[in-house]
Structures are given as structure tokens and as C-alpha cells.
Write a protein that holds these residues in place. Structure first.
Motif, PDB file in Angstrom:
ATOM      1  N   VAL A  85      11.189   1.452  -9.460  1.00 26.44           N
ATOM      2  CA  VAL A  85      10.436   2.272  -8.516  1.00 26.44           C
ATOM      3  C   VAL A  85       8.934   2.013  -8.555  1.00 26.44           C
ATOM      4  N   SER A  86       8.440   1.344  -9.582  1.00 33.76           N
ATOM      5  CA  SER A  86       6.998   1.173  -9.720  1.00 33.76           C
ATOM      6  C   SER A  86       6.497  -0.017  -8.916  1.00 33.76           C
ATOM      7  N   THR A  87       5.201   0.041  -8.572  1.00 34.26           N
ATOM      8  CA  THR A  87       4.549  -1.087  -7.911  1.00 34.26           C
ATOM      9  C   THR A  87       3.967  -2.067  -8.927  1.00 34.26           C
ATOM     10  N   GLY A  88       4.150  -1.793 -10.198  1.00 34.82           N
ATOM     11  CA  GLY A  88       3.614  -2.680 -11.231  1.00 34.82           C
ATOM     12  C   GLY A  88       4.655  -3.028 -12.264  1.00 34.82           C
ATOM     13  N   ASP A  89       4.351  -4.043 -13.079  1.00 31.98           N
ATOM     14  CA  ASP A  89       5.237  -4.493 -14.137  1.00 31.98           C
ATOM     15  C   ASP A  89       4.754  -3.939 -15.472  1.00 31.98           C
ATOM     16  N   CYS A  90       5.671  -3.407 -16.246  1.00 35.69           N
ATOM     17  CA  CYS A  90       5.330  -2.903 -17.573  1.00 35.69           C
ATOM     18  C   CYS A  90       5.032  -4.091 -18.491  1.00 35.69           C
ATOM     19  N   VAL A  91       3.836  -4.150 -19.027  1.00 37.73           N
ATOM     20  CA  VAL A  91       3.433  -5.267 -19.882  1.00 37.73           C
ATOM     21  C   VAL A  91       3.214  -4.829 -21.317  1.00 37.73           C
ATOM     22  N   GLU A  92       3.131  -3.523 -21.555  1.00 36.56           N
ATOM     23  CA  GLU A  92       2.848  -3.047 -22.915  1.00 36.56           C
ATOM     24  C   GLU A  92       3.454  -1.670 -23.111  1.00 36.56           C
ATOM     25  N   LYS A 174     -12.371   9.325  -6.016  1.00 33.27           N
ATOM     26  CA  LYS A 174     -12.825  10.230  -4.968  1.00 33.27           C
ATOM     27  C   LYS A 174     -11.735  10.593  -3.956  1.00 33.27           C
ATOM     28  N   LYS A 175     -10.489  10.456  -4.328  1.00 35.17           N
ATOM     29  CA  LYS A 175      -9.413  10.910  -3.454  1.00 35.17           C
ATOM     30  C   LYS A 175      -8.351  11.586  -4.310  1.00 35.17           C
ATOM     31  N   TRP A 176      -7.663  12.514  -3.699  1.00 32.25           N
ATOM     32  CA  TRP A 176      -6.645  13.277  -4.412  1.00 32.25           C
ATOM     33  C   TRP A 176      -5.276  12.659  -4.150  1.00 32.25           C
ATOM     34  N   ILE A 177      -4.548  12.415  -5.232  1.00 36.07           N
ATOM     35  CA  ILE A 177      -3.229  11.800  -5.125  1.00 36.07           C
ATOM     36  C   ILE A 177      -2.382  12.259  -6.299  1.00 36.07           C
ATOM     37  N   THR A 178      -1.094  12.380  -6.086  1.00 38.04           N
ATOM     38  CA  THR A 178      -0.198  12.794  -7.158  1.00 38.04           C
ATOM     39  C   THR A 178       0.166  11.595  -8.031  1.00 38.04           C
ATOM     40  N   PRO A 179       0.465  11.824  -9.319  1.00 41.98           N
ATOM     41  CA  PRO A 179       0.850  10.710 -10.190  1.00 41.98           C
ATOM     42  C   PRO A 179       2.067   9.939  -9.691  1.00 41.98           C
ATOM     43  N   ILE A 180       3.051  10.636  -9.135  1.00 41.07           N
ATOM     44  CA  ILE A 180       4.254   9.943  -8.689  1.00 41.07           C
ATOM     45  C   ILE A 180       3.964   9.082  -7.467  1.00 41.07           C
ATOM     46  N   ALA A 181       3.063   9.526  -6.582  1.00 42.10           N
ATOM     47  CA  ALA A 181       2.717   8.736  -5.401  1.00 42.10           C
ATOM     48  C   ALA A 181       1.932   7.496  -5.794  1.00 42.10           C
ATOM     49  N   GLU A 182       1.004   7.638  -6.735  1.00 40.26           N
ATOM     50  CA  GLU A 182       0.223   6.488  -7.179  1.00 40.26           C
ATOM     51  C   GLU A 182       1.094   5.495  -7.941  1.00 40.26           C
ATOM     52  N   PHE A 183       2.042   5.998  -8.718  1.00 37.10           N
ATOM     53  CA  PHE A 183       2.918   5.120  -9.499  1.00 37.10           C
ATOM     54  C   PHE A 183       3.831   4.296  -8.603  1.00 37.10           C
ATOM     55  N   GLU A 184       4.339   4.913  -7.543  1.00 31.90           N
ATOM     56  CA  GLU A 184       5.264   4.226  -6.649  1.00 31.90           C
ATOM     57  C   GLU A 184       4.549   3.503  -5.511  1.00 31.90           C
ATOM     58  N   GLY A 185       3.226   3.629  -5.442  1.00 35.84           N
ATOM     59  CA  GLY A 185       2.460   2.839  -4.494  1.00 35.84           C
ATOM     60  C   GLY A 185       2.490   3.321  -3.070  1.00 35.84           C
ATOM     61  N   HIS A 186       2.558   4.616  -2.854  1.00 32.11           N
ATOM     62  CA  HIS A 186       2.515   5.130  -1.491  1.00 32.11           C
ATOM     63  C   HIS A 186       1.704   6.411  -1.483  1.00 32.11           C
ATOM     64  N   GLN A 187       1.162   6.721  -0.334  1.00 33.94           N
ATOM     65  CA  GLN A 187       0.381   7.947  -0.163  1.00 33.94           C
ATOM     66  C   GLN A 187       1.315   9.054   0.274  1.00 33.94           C
ATOM     67  N   ALA A 188       1.632   9.925  -0.655  1.00 35.12           N
ATOM     68  CA  ALA A 188       2.579  10.993  -0.349  1.00 35.12           C
ATOM     69  C   ALA A 188       1.954  12.016   0.590  1.00 35.12           C
ATOM     70  N   VAL A 189       2.757  12.562   1.462  1.00 30.33           N
ATOM     71  CA  VAL A 189       2.298  13.608   2.364  1.00 30.33           C
ATOM     72  C   VAL A 189       2.105  14.888   1.560  1.00 30.33           C
TER      73      VAL A 189
END
Length: 222
Positions: A85-92, A174-189
């Protein structure tokens, strides 16, 4: 050097582009993990819970286990979920130097994930996971105290606290975003949590079938 040595959180670029192309590489994810417990035996026979937290987004995964020997298996399942589900690869993966994670070593080597162990009696080296666990434990205690539910239901309060944590907006660049939205790479409504999540511990009403109730009985049972 002093600033780098005292820095508690290192910033990671959310998106990196290869030079000369429009291709965006997947971000590098640093995950931290910590085990909490033992707690009183829950109604679903759990005594420990383990956190797996993405350091740069704050996304938390939790896993409850009956024994410490089951921790490695649960962490492996959560790492597979993050890769999906993540937009990144776990490296550590940073964790305490305990035997609970020994069974996880073959999987980490196979996936190319670097294992970073903290020193003995040096929990501050894994401060990100410690602070996250402290916050989740505080939310869990508050939910149990406010609802009046017995402590044996702490696993349900824990999952509720993690759900709230992952969907509570925080300010990033300078923008508000939820951890789950940032982790999955989308701007949650932005949605009101009160419209989607019932109050923890509130009474539930179940309809009693007509065939099982008499004329003087209530139609619902709580």
C-alpha cells in the motif's frame, strides 16, 4: 556536526525524480518497531502489542500477540502490507536488540532491508517508536477510562486509538494531511471523524426477534 548529532528526526524527500526524465522514484521508508507489554490477558487472549511506524509519515501499524515469540511473524506480515500500500520501499527497520526479532532476519535479508539494532538499555536510540507507543498507550488508557469498559478489552481500545492516530491530520510543509494519506501517496478528502466512527464503548441495541419476545418485553436488547 552538533546539529546532526542532536537531531531527533531526519527529513526524507517525499518524491525524488531521476535527472533527465519524468520518472518519479519510490521514496525510501524508514520503519521503527517496538514491543509493549505484558498487559492483562485480553478477551481475545492477547498480552503484548507491537508497533510498526513509518518514521517520515507517522503511519502506525499494530499487531497484538499472546506471546513474544509471535512478534517476528506479525512484523513480517505488516512489512508485506506496507510494501503493497505504500508509495515507498522500506529500506531500514530500527528496533530494540531483543531476541524477539531473530526470526525476522532471513526475511529482511531477502528483501534487502537494513536491520538497525539499538544498544542495550538504550531505548532513546529508538526514540521515534518509543514516543509513538507512548502516545498510543495514552489514547488507549483514556478510551478505557472514559468508556468504563474493563481493562480486558484493551485490544479493542488499542485498535481504535491506532485508527484515530492514522486519520488525525498533522501539518507537513504548511499543509494538513493525515498519516495514512501521506503514506499511501494520495490526498485524502477531509471527512468528519464523528460521522464515520462511533463513540468507543457506546451502547449497542440489538432487535429481539418477534418469535422470541412477549408482548411485555422490549423490542431491543442492549
Amino acid at each position: 556536526a552538533c546539529a546532526e548529532g542532536k537531531m531527533t528526526t531526519r527529513a526524507f524527500n517525499k518524491k525524488q525524480s531521476q535527472a533527465g526524465s519524468g520518472f518519479q522514484r519510490r521514496s525510501a521508508r524508514v520503519m521503527t518497531s517496538d514491543t509493549h507489554g505484558p498487559y492483562p490477558m485480553s478477551v481475545d487472549s492477547k498480552r503484548y502489542w507491537t508497533s510498526l511506524t513509518c518514521k517520515d509519515t507517522g503511519r502506525v501499524f499494530s499487531a497484538e500477540t499472546k506471546t513474544r515469540g509471535q512478534i517476528a511473524e506479525e512484523i513480517q506480515l505488516k512489512l508485506k502490507t506496507t510494501a503493497r500500500v505504500s508509495t515507498g520501499d522500506c529500506v531500514e527497520l530500527r528496533h530494540d536488540a531483543t531476541s524477539d526479532y531473530c526470526k525476522l532476519i532471513p526475511y529482511l535479508r531477502e528483501e534487502g532491508i537494513e536491520e538497525v539494532k539499538t544498544g542495550p538499555y538504550s531505548s532513546a536510540e529508538n526514540g521515534h517508536a518509543e514516543r509513538t507507543g507512548r502516545g498510543i498507550n495514552a489514547k488507549t488508557r483514556c478510551l478505557l477510562s472514559f468508556s468504563g469498559i474493563p481493562v480486558q478489552f484493551w485490544t479493542y481500545a488499542l485498535r481504535h486509538a491506532v485508527w484515530l492516530h492514522n486519520r488525525t491530520p498533522r501539518q507537513v510543509q504548511k499543509k494538513w494531511i493525515t498519516p495514512i494519506a501521506e503514506f499511501e501517496g494520495h490526498q485524502a478528502v477531509t471527512q468528519s471523524l464523528t460521522n464515520k466512527l462511533p463513540i468507543f464503548g457506546q451502547l449497542g441495541h440489538v432487535l429481539v426477534p418477534k418469535q422470541l419476545r412477549q408482548s411485555t418485553m422490549h423490542k431491543v436488547s442492549t
